[in-house]
Design a protein around this motif. Structure first.
Motif, PDB file in Angstrom:
ATOM      1  N   ARG A  34       0.818  -1.210   0.000  1.00  0.00           N
ATOM      2  CA  ARG A  34       0.000   0.000   0.000  1.00  0.00           C
ATOM      3  C   ARG A  34       0.850   1.257   0.000  1.00  0.00           C
ATOM      4  O   ARG A  34       0.590   2.207  -0.725  1.00  0.00           O
ATOM      5  N   ALA A  84      -1.764   4.381   5.167  1.00  0.00           N
ATOM      6  CA  ALA A  84      -1.612   2.994   4.721  1.00  0.00           C
ATOM      7  C   ALA A  84      -1.797   2.037   5.892  1.00  0.00           C
ATOM      8  O   ALA A  84      -2.331   0.931   5.733  1.00  0.00           O
ATOM      9  N   GLU A 144      -4.627  -0.818   6.002  1.00  0.00           N
ATOM     10  CA  GLU A 144      -4.273  -2.211   6.265  1.00  0.00           C
ATOM     11  C   GLU A 144      -5.076  -2.781   7.432  1.00  0.00           C
ATOM     12  O   GLU A 144      -5.275  -3.982   7.536  1.00  0.00           O
ATOM     13  N   ASN A 186      -7.925  -4.292   5.670  1.00  0.00           N
ATOM     14  CA  ASN A 186      -7.473  -5.413   4.840  1.00  0.00           C
ATOM     15  C   ASN A 186      -7.070  -6.608   5.695  1.00  0.00           C
ATOM     16  O   ASN A 186      -7.284  -7.757   5.304  1.00  0.00           O
TER      17      ASN A 186
END
Length: 287
Positions: free
Chosen positions: A55, A269, A273, A276
């Motif tokens: 990312r 990022a 995450e 994610n």
């Protein structure tokens, strides 16, 4: 006539500037590379670290690159925070329990008391309840030159792998048991002989008899490095680590020297995450 001469003179000047501009190649600014060591040699957590790195690298458009180094590439896991502080590493991807030895307050940011909140609620406190300010204050009091971001809420962790089935608490007394953070003190009070080892050394320690039992994190992470090959007794329900998350830490001087937009990419990022991690690990936990 004077006006025509002025016209041709101006046109000639403009052409010369255009030619000079065309002749001068555009020089791209070199990308900033950050050397970041992970606490993981493989398995699901290294996948998570790589997802964060991906990312950052894509969001920066080439102006910032993280070079992710596997466990023990530069320093041992126990030395990672000091290495980032000194600038030996630009950053590290690990969990706060790995620097618990410096301050028991590390448990507030992972492996904390087993009542009151989940890992998601802990991250909510870190981001919106004053946790980040408290963390920065703690780093200042410890004299550590680091800045950190927290992500990826982990579910309550199993008690772990044992050489024999545990049926009553008295069997725990004297067992050489691997854990980290606040749990090490709690289980020590219960009579266990606690050994704090990094994840990559657990399986070998169990196989050799250095320890009698161990926990790492979850069935997927543990099976990735073969705990099922050295123990057939896996005890699930536990409260020793009811919440944990990743910490991505950077050398503060290095971080402060980055352009503001690159600083925000490292931060955002981490937030991306966080989502994610849940999606990716939900699938991996089912493997």
């Amino acid at each position: 006539m004077p006006s025509r001469r002025k016209f041709f003179k101006a046109a000639a000047t403009t052409s010369a500037v255009a030619v000079a501009t065309l002749a001068m190649p555009s020089i791209a600014k070199a990308a900033t590379t950050l050397k970041v060591q992970a606490a993981w040699g493989g398995g699901i957590f290294l996948e998570n670290a790589n997802n964060y790195v991906k990312r950052v690298n894509e969001m920066s458009g080439g102006s910032l690159k993280i070079d992710l180094l596997p466990v023990n590439s530069v320093v041992k896991t126990s030395q990672m925070q000091d290495a980032v502080h000194r600038g030996v590493l630009d950053g590290a991807h690990y969990v706060p329990a790995y620097w618990y030895g410096k301050s028991a307050a590390a448990s507030l940011f992972g492996t904390g008391p087993c009542w009151g909140w989940s890992a998601n609620e802990m991250l909510g406190w870190i981001h919106y309840g004053g946790g980040t300010a408290l963390f920065n204050e703690l780093m200042g009091s410890l004299g550590l030159n680091v800045v950190s971001f927290f992500n990826s809420a982990m579910p309550a962790q199993p008690l772990g792998w044992f050489k024999e089935q545990i049926k009553k608490s008295s069997q725990m007394k004297g067992l050489k048991y691997r854990t980290v953070g606040l749990a090490a003190d709690v289980l020590g009070e219960m009579g266990m002989s606690v050994v704090q080892l990094p994840g990559g050394e657990i399986q070998a320690a169990m196989k050799s008899g250095l320890i009698d039992a161990a926990e790492f994190n979850n069935p997927t992470s543990d099976s990735d490095f073969g705990m099922q090959d050295v123990s057939k007794h896996y005890h699930l329900a536990s409260f020793h680590q009811s919440q944990e998350c990743f910490e991505i830490t950077y050398n503060k001087k290095k971080f402060d020297g980055l352009a503001p937009e690159l600083q925000k990419i490292l931060e955002y990022a981490s937030e991306a995450e966080n989502s994610n991690f849940f999606w990716h690990n939900t699938l991996r936990y089912a493997d």
